[in-house]
Design a protein around this motif. Structure first.
Motif, mmCIF file in Angstrom:
data_model
loop_
_atom_site.group_PDB
_atom_site.id
_atom_site.type_symbol
_atom_site.label_atom_id
_atom_site.label_comp_id
_atom_site.label_asym_id
_atom_site.label_seq_id
_atom_site.Cartn_x
_atom_site.Cartn_y
_atom_site.Cartn_z
ATOM 1 N N TYR A 30 0.823 -1.222 0.000
ATOM 2 C CA TYR A 30 0.000 0.000 0.000
ATOM 3 C C TYR A 30 0.853 1.266 0.000
ATOM 4 O O TYR A 30 0.317 2.365 -0.124
ATOM 5 C CB TYR A 30 -0.917 0.021 1.235
ATOM 6 N N THR A 31 2.160 1.103 0.218
ATOM 7 C CA THR A 31 3.050 2.266 0.331
ATOM 8 C C THR A 31 4.314 2.039 -0.492
ATOM 9 O O THR A 31 4.660 0.889 -0.818
ATOM 10 C CB THR A 31 3.470 2.501 1.800
ATOM 11 N N VAL A 51 -6.295 -2.618 2.227
ATOM 12 C CA VAL A 51 -5.732 -1.367 2.751
ATOM 13 C C VAL A 51 -6.693 -0.699 3.741
ATOM 14 O O VAL A 51 -6.262 -0.086 4.717
ATOM 15 C CB VAL A 51 -5.371 -0.392 1.601
ATOM 16 N N HIS A 72 -3.109 5.009 -3.004
ATOM 17 C CA HIS A 72 -2.165 3.952 -2.613
ATOM 18 C C HIS A 72 -1.519 3.313 -3.848
ATOM 19 O O HIS A 72 -0.358 2.924 -3.805
ATOM 20 C CB HIS A 72 -2.876 2.907 -1.752
#
Ligand code: KIV
Length: 279
Positions: A30-31, A51, A72
């Motif tokens: 997600y990052t 997420v 994201h």
């Protein structure tokens, strides 16, 4: 702004060609930092709508929006240079009609640089998968436990036991025939997962399914021990980063309260370094 296309990422057709070969490796991300960590090790990375639960503290995936997925997705895209990126279509962004699905999928791909979208559902979604694929959007399907249908499934239970097995097999065949390049099997009994894997001509990606699937996926926060609200039986914890992080934060808090932090190595002298050197 659209994300820059990556040159070395495998294409959905490459993932499909891995059917029956070395197992495909995948995790959710997600990052950017998480994506960077997994880029060298995963064949594809999923920007999952999980997420909502693991990063945003939501009770389910139902509140996740297209905007959240795009934000994201763009972050993950910046962390990948070789793994393919697949992005989840969130609840409410595709079920109404194939046209609605196309609009949403085109946005996800255009605005994040993802190589494919994933959507939940078997036979009822076959027409939509066919519509998207024929218009240039590669689709990964997701059957078995489909968390976006939690209110109609009645909980997070195993799917496809007993009389349900035939229905799930038909779902798998329908999404494969509709043109999906791979299908996630979530919380499907091992024997049925193996039969599906042997029957359809696209890779099966297991999560709570079988080691015999063509690939495996886990939610990264689960396997790193960062999400600890609950642990599903199918999760193997490879690290306890949540516990390690909390211990580090407690040590920092104790150091600050005791004035042990910052130490001499963390502060700046009143005398500039060049003056010090000349002294
Ligand atoms: O959203 C997600 O993380 C997923 C995986 C569980 C496959 O769909």
């Amino acid at each position: 702004m659209s994300a820059t296309a990556r040159k070395t990422a495998p294409l959905p057709v490459d993932i499909k060609a891995r059917k029956g070969g070395e197992p495909l490796v995948s995790l959710t991300a997600y990052t950017t930092p998480m994506a960077q960590m997994m880029d060298a090790h995963c064949d594809f990375v999923l920007v999952g709508d999980s997420v909502g639960m693991v990063l945003h503290g939501l009770p389910s995936t139902l509140e996740v929006t297209l905007e959240m997925m795009i934000l994201h997705g763009r972050a993950v895209s910046r962390g990948l240079s070789r793994a393919m990126m697949v992005i989840d279509m969130p609840f409410g962004s595709y079920e109404q009609s194939p046209e609605q699905a196309f609009e949403s999928a085109a946005r996800l791909i255009r605005e994040t640089g993802a190589g494919a979208v994933k959507l939940e559902g078997g036979r009822p979604m076959a027409g939509t998968i066919d519509f998207l694929v024929k218009r240039g959007i590669p689709v990964m399907a997701h059957i078995g436990l489909t968390p976006q249908s939690i209110n109609t499934l009645g909980g997070y239970r195993v799917q496809g036991r007993g009389a349900e097995a035939d229905t799930l097999m038909q779902d798998a065949q329908a999404v494969a025939e509709a043109g999906a390049f791979a299908v996630v099997l979530e919380k499907v009994p091992q024997g049925l997962s193996d039969r599906i894997t042997a029957t359809i001509d696209i890779p099966t990606i297991g999560i709570g399914a079988s080691p015999g699937c063509d690939g495996q996926i886990l939610v990264v926060d689960d396997m790193l021990g960062l999400f600890t609200a609950f642990k599903a039986k199918f999760v193997k914890r490879y690290a306890e980063l949540g516990a390690a992080g909390e211990a580090a934060i407690a040590a920092y808090a104790a150091d600050v309260r005791a004035r042990r932090f910052p130490g001499p190595e963390h502060v700046f002298s009143d005398t500039p370094p060049e003056v010090k050197a000349a002294q």
